[in-house]
Scaffold this active site. Structure first.
Site, mmCIF file in Angstrom:
data_model
loop_
_atom_site.group_PDB
_atom_site.id
_atom_site.type_symbol
_atom_site.label_atom_id
_atom_site.label_comp_id
_atom_site.label_asym_id
_atom_site.label_seq_id
_atom_site.Cartn_x
_atom_site.Cartn_y
_atom_site.Cartn_z
ATOM 1 C CB CYS A 42 -0.917 0.084 1.217
ATOM 2 S SG CYS A 42 -1.968 -1.781 1.948
ATOM 3 N N GLY A 240 -6.653 -3.603 -13.131
ATOM 4 C CA GLY A 240 -7.414 -4.137 -12.040
ATOM 5 C C GLY A 240 -6.547 -5.799 -12.173
ATOM 6 N N PRO A 272 -10.231 -29.466 4.200
ATOM 7 C CG PRO A 272 -10.961 -31.640 5.194
ATOM 8 C CD PRO A 272 -11.233 -30.754 3.893
ATOM 9 C CB ALA A 276 -7.705 -19.391 1.135
ATOM 10 C CB VAL A 326 -10.023 6.208 3.025
ATOM 11 C CG1 VAL A 326 -8.777 5.278 3.347
ATOM 12 C CG2 VAL A 326 -9.708 7.354 3.314
HETATM 13 C C1 FAD Z 1 0.420 -0.349 -4.851
HETATM 14 C C2 FAD Z 1 -0.674 -0.414 -4.457
HETATM 15 C C3 FAD Z 1 -1.322 -0.265 -2.811
HETATM 16 C C4 FAD Z 1 -2.346 -0.338 -2.237
HETATM 17 N N1 FAD Z 1 -2.839 0.624 -1.363
HETATM 18 C C5 FAD Z 1 -3.822 0.172 -0.405
HETATM 19 C C6 FAD Z 1 -4.766 0.853 0.088
HETATM 20 O O1 FAD Z 1 -4.852 2.303 0.389
HETATM 21 N N2 FAD Z 1 -5.713 0.201 0.965
HETATM 22 C C7 FAD Z 1 -5.531 -1.764 0.797
HETATM 23 O O2 FAD Z 1 -6.687 -1.498 1.946
HETATM 24 N N3 FAD Z 1 -5.474 -1.531 0.255
HETATM 25 C C8 FAD Z 1 -4.762 -1.670 -0.607
HETATM 26 N N4 FAD Z 1 -3.761 -2.583 -1.314
HETATM 27 C C9 FAD Z 1 -4.157 -3.725 -1.419
HETATM 28 C C10 FAD Z 1 -3.812 -4.747 -0.670
HETATM 29 O O3 FAD Z 1 -2.681 -3.889 -0.449
HETATM 30 C C11 FAD Z 1 -3.887 -5.709 -0.402
HETATM 31 O O4 FAD Z 1 -4.976 -6.539 -0.377
HETATM 32 C C12 FAD Z 1 -3.631 -7.199 0.151
HETATM 33 O O5 FAD Z 1 -1.992 -7.103 -0.208
HETATM 34 C C13 FAD Z 1 -3.384 -8.630 -0.393
HETATM 35 O O6 FAD Z 1 -2.865 -9.148 0.246
HETATM 36 P P1 FAD Z 1 -2.575 -11.288 0.117
HETATM 37 O O7 FAD Z 1 -1.969 -10.782 1.369
HETATM 38 O O8 FAD Z 1 -4.433 -11.125 0.386
HETATM 39 O O9 FAD Z 1 -1.950 -10.568 -0.618
HETATM 40 P P2 FAD Z 1 -0.631 -10.124 -0.929
HETATM 41 O O10 FAD Z 1 -0.149 -8.900 -0.911
HETATM 42 O O11 FAD Z 1 -0.619 -9.633 -2.824
HETATM 43 O O12 FAD Z 1 0.628 -11.580 -1.313
HETATM 44 C C14 FAD Z 1 0.454 -12.579 -1.978
HETATM 45 C C15 FAD Z 1 1.471 -12.821 -2.106
HETATM 46 O O13 FAD Z 1 1.788 -14.457 -2.401
HETATM 47 C C16 FAD Z 1 2.491 -14.393 -3.078
HETATM 48 N N5 FAD Z 1 1.884 -16.011 -4.308
HETATM 49 C C17 FAD Z 1 1.279 -15.594 -4.658
HETATM 50 N N6 FAD Z 1 1.423 -17.235 -5.325
HETATM 51 C C18 FAD Z 1 2.916 -17.753 -4.966
HETATM 52 C C19 FAD Z 1 2.733 -18.458 -5.251
HETATM 53 N N7 FAD Z 1 2.438 -19.819 -6.005
HETATM 54 N N8 FAD Z 1 4.007 -19.009 -4.278
HETATM 55 C C20 FAD Z 1 4.517 -18.701 -3.329
HETATM 56 N N9 FAD Z 1 3.933 -17.651 -3.204
HETATM 57 C C21 FAD Z 1 3.604 -16.489 -3.892
HETATM 58 C C22 FAD Z 1 3.033 -13.681 -3.722
HETATM 59 O O14 FAD Z 1 4.573 -13.637 -4.770
HETATM 60 C C23 FAD Z 1 2.742 -12.293 -2.908
HETATM 61 O O15 FAD Z 1 3.415 -11.274 -2.220
HETATM 62 C C24 FAD Z 1 -3.192 -1.902 -2.342
HETATM 63 C C25 FAD Z 1 -1.990 -2.880 -3.237
HETATM 64 C C26 FAD Z 1 -0.844 -2.323 -4.133
HETATM 65 C C27 FAD Z 1 -0.673 -2.841 -4.808
#
Ligand code: FAD
Length: 557
Positions: A42, A240, A272, A276, A326
Site C-alpha cells: 500500500c 484491474g 478441511p 485461504a 479510503v
Molecule cells: C500499489 C498498491 C497500493 C495499495 N493500497 C491499498 C490501500 O491503500 N488500502 C488497502 O486496503 N489496500 C491497498 N492495496 C491492496 C492490498 O495491498 C492487498 O489487498 C493486500 O496486500 C492483499 O494481501 P494478500 O496477502 O491477500 O496478497 P498479497 O499482498 O498480494 O500477497 C500475496 C503474495 O503471495 C505470493 N504468491 C502468489 N502465488 C504464489 C506461489 N504460487 N508461491 C509462492 N508465493 C506466491 C506473491 O508473490 C505475493 O507476495 C494496495 C495494493 C497495491 C499493489
C-alpha cells in the site's frame, strides 16, 4: 503440527505471526515466490512520489527478522507449483531446484496479479505495473535513466490514481485513461466526477470512456481507441487485478462465482486441511450477503489472523467485509463503505439516496472545507452504504458509518448517534446526521427529495417531465448560472411570493446544496402545495452529473 503458508505479505505474514503466538511448538513455514516477505504494498505509490523518504520503510519484516522473532522459516524466491492433497505435500521450486514439503495444514494467501490487456506494444520497456517492490524499483530506475517527462496511467482505480499522483509529484505530465465513464468505477458517478476534477485541478489530463489501443514505444506515444496519440514516455498498466487461483484450481479446490477461491466462514476451502485468506478469496458482502471479492489490506490481515487460528484448532468466524476504503485524491480524500447506489441497484435492491454538502466543521470557525456525503438506504430505513469526498473529515464520517453498517443501524439510529462536537471538529449536528435527517424526511414524506441525476436529466429535457423548477437561491447565486425556465424566488421571499407559483404543478426546488430546498419545500407544503420535492444535494450535485445548460444573468422576459 506443520503449518505451511503460501504467500508472505498481508494475509500470509499475519497468519504466520498469529500462528506462532498461538503455538510455540508448531513448525511454521512461509513459501514466498518474491524476494521480500511482509512488505508494504500500500505504500508503494507514496515511496514513488517521495512522500515516504526511505525505501527501507516499506520492508516491514525480513526473512531473518521473522525467524528471530517468531521462529518462522521464510523461503523467499520459492514458488508453490502444485498441491498433492492426498499426500498432503506441496511441490515448490526455489533457485536450488524443486522439492516436496509436507504439511498438516496449509494456508493459501497468494493474493492477486494485475491484469494486463494484450495490446500492441504492451511488452515495450517503458510499460510497467505497480504491485511489488521490484515493480516500483523498475519504474524509479526508468524515470531516472530515460529523461521521462510524460506518463500515461491506464485504469482509473485507486492504485492507478495514487500512482498518477506520484508521477505528477515527480513533475511528469500525466494522463489518466479510463474505460468506463468515470474515475474510481466502484464509486457512484458523482464521486467519480469529483475525483476527476481533483486530478484535473492538479494538472492531470483525464480521459474517460477511452481505452488504450496501441503503444508506440519508438515515438513515445500511446494511441487511444479514438486514434488520439498522447505523450507516453512511460505507461503504467493498472487495469484491474485477478485472484491467483491457478494452484488451487489445479488441486481441485472450488472457485466461487466471483472468481475468488471459495471459503466458508471459518476460511476453510472444500479441503478441511486447506484454508485461504486475502485477495484470492471470495467473501461475503456484509450488507446483503452477496459473494464478492473485496481485495483490500484490512480484510486480508484479519482473514490471515482467523485462518491461522482455525488451522491451529480454533473456531473463529469471519463475518465478511463491508468494502470500507479510503484514498487520497491529490488534495482531497474519497472514502466509501458498504454499497454504492449502483452496486445496490445491480444487486436488485430497491434503494434511495441522499446527498449533502456541508462544512466539515462549524462554518463560523475558520478553515472549514466542504464535505460531500451520500447515504444509500433501503425503503425500510436501513443504512446500506455511504460515500464521502472532501479535504478534511472524510474518513472520520465513513468510519463511523462503517461501524453503523456493521451494527446494522437504521437511519433513526444514525440520527440519534451521540458524536463528539466542538467547532474546530464538527457541528452540533454532524454532516452525517444532517444526511440521516434528510433521508428520514424523505422516507416519511415530510420533505421529499428528487435525485440529482434525475433532476439533471429533467433539466436537460431528456426525462420528459412537466415539473417546474423553482430556484430558491439568492439573486447573486442565481445570476451566476441557473436552469433555463426556472422560476426564481429566493427562499427568504418564498412565503410572500408563493402565489406566483403555478397551482397544481409538480414543483422541484433547487438550492445550493439541498438544505434551503428542504426549507422551501416544508413551507410550500404547509400552505397548500401538494406536489413539492427538492433536489438532493441541490445544484452542487446536479452539476456533477451535468448534461444541462445553465443561463447566466437576469431572467429572460
Ligand atoms: C500499489 C498498491 C497500493 C495499495 N493500497 C491499498 C490501500 O491503500 N488500502 C488497502 O486496503 N489496500 C491497498 N492495496 C491492496 C492490498 O495491498 C492487498 O489487498 C493486500 O496486500 C492483499 O494481501 P494478500 O496477502 O491477500 O496478497 P498479497 O499482498 O498480494 O500477497 C500475496 C503474495 O503471495 C505470493 N504468491 C502468489 N502465488 C504464489 C506461489 N504460487 N508461491 C509462492 N508465493 C506466491 C506473491 O508473490 C505475493 O507476495 C494496495 C495494493 C497495491 C499493489
Amino acid at each position: 503440527m506443520k503449518l505451511m503458508i503460501v504467500g508472505g505479505v498481508a494475509a500470509g505474514a499475519t497468519a504466520a505471526a498469529r500462528a506462532r503466538r498461538l503455538d510455540e511448538n508448531a513448525s511454521i513455514t512461509i513459501i514466498e515466490k518474491g524476494p521480500y516477505v511482509s512488505f508494504a504494498n500500500c505504500g508503494l505509490p507514496y515511496r514513488l512520489s517521495g512522500d515516504i523518504a526511505k525505501r527501507s520503510a516499506l520492508i516491514l519484516q525480513t526473512a531473518e527478522g521473522f525467524f528471530s522473532r517468531y521462529r518462522v522459516d521464510v523461503a523467499l524466491k520459492t514458488e508453490a507449483l502444485a498441491i498433492d492433497r492426498a499426500n498432503k505435500t506441496l511441490l515448490v521450486r526455489s533457485p536450488e531446484g524443486e522439492r516436496r514439503v509436507p504439511y498438516d495444514k496449509l494456508i493459501l494467501a497468494q493474493g492477486g496479479t494485475p491484469f494486463v490487456p494484450k495490446i500492441e506494444g504492451v511488452d515495450s520497456p517503458n510499460v510497467f505495473r505497480l504491485w511489488t517492490i521490484p515493480d516500483m524499483d523498475a519504474i524509479d530506475k526508468y524515470i531516472a535513466a530515460n529523461g521521462v517527462k510524460s506518463a500515461v496511467v491506464v485504469g482509473g482505480g485507486f492504485i492507478g490514481l495514487e500512482t498518477a499522483e506520484a508521477f505528477m509529484k515527480r513533475g511528469l505530465a500525466t494522463s489518466i485513461v479510463e474505460l468506463t465513464d468515470q474515475l474510481m468505477p466502484p464509486a457512484d458517478f458523482e464521486f467519480g466526477a469529483q475525483i476527476a476534477a481533483a486530478f484535473a485541478e492538479a494538472g492531470a489530463a483525464v480521459r474517460v470512456k477511452r481505452s488504450l489501443a496501441k503503444i508506440d514505444a519508438a515515438n513515445r506515444v500511446a494511441i487511444l481507441d479514438d486514434g488520439t496519440a498522447i505523450p507516453a514516455d512511460l505507461i503504467l498498466m493498472s487495469a484491474g487485478v485477478r485472484p491467483n487461483t491457478e494452484l488451487a484450481k489445479a488441486a481441485g479446490l472450488t472457485i466461487g462465482a466471483s472468481g475468488g477461491l471459495l471459503v466458508d466462514d471459518g476460511l476453510y476451502t472444500n479441503d478441511p486441511d486447506i484454508l485461504a485468506a486475502g485477495d484470492m478469496v471470495e467473501v461475503t458482502r456484509r450488507v446483503d450477503g452477496a459473494k464478492v471479492r473485496i481485495p483490500l489490506a484490512g480484510p486480508a490481515n484479519r482473514q490471515g489472523r482467523i485462518a491461522a487460528t482455525n488451522a491451529l484448532g480454533g473456531s473463529m468466524k469471519y463475518s465478511g467485509a463491508l468494502g470500507t476504503s479510503v484514498f487520497k485524491a491529490v488534495d482531497y480524500t474519497f472514502a466509501q463503505t458498504g454499497l454504492s447506489e449502483k452496486a445496490a441497484l445491480a444487486a436488485g435492491l430497491k434503494v434511495r439516496a441522499v446527498h449533502v454538502h456541508r462544512p466539515h466543521h462549524a462554518s463560523y470557525y475558520p478553515g472549514h472545507n466542504l464535505l460531500s456525503l451520500k447515504l444509500v438506504y433501503g425503503e425500510d430505513g436501513k443504512l446500506l452504504g455511504a460515500q464521502a469526498f472532501g479535504k478534511e473529515g472524510v474518513e472520520k464520517r465513513i468510519d463511523v458509518l462503517a461501524t453503523a453498517l456493521a451494527a446494522r443501524m437504521s437511519l433513526s439510529d444514525l440520527a440519534e448517534l451521540d458524536l463528539s462536537y466542538a467547532p474546530p471538529y464538527s457541528s452540533a449536528n454532524d454532516p452525517l446526521q444532517m444526511a440521516a435527517f434528510a433521508a428520514q424526511n424523505d422516507l416519511s414524506g415530510y420533505s421529499n427529495i428528487i435525485a440529482p441525476r434525475e433532476a439533471s436529466l429533467m433539466a436537460a429535457g431528456t426525462a420528459g417531465s412537466d415539473a417546474v423548477f423553482v430556484d430558491v437561491r439568492t439573486f447573486g447565486e442565481y445570476l451566476k448560472g441557473h436552469l433555463a425556465g426556472a422560476i426564481h424566488i429566493p427562499l427568504d421571499e418564498l412565503r410572500d411570493r408563493a402565489d406566483e407559483l403555478p397551482k397544481g404543478a409538480r414543483l422541484i426546488l433547487v438550492s445550493v446544496a439541498g438544505f434551503e430546498g428542504h426549507l422551501g419545500s416544508r413551507l410550500l407544503k404547509q400552505i397548500g402545495f401538494a406536489d413539492v420535492a427538492y433536489v438532493s444535494g441541490g445544484i452542487t450535485s446536479m452539476r456533477l452529473f451535468g448534461g444541462f445548460t445553465e443561463e447566466e444573468g437576469e431572467p429572460q422576459a
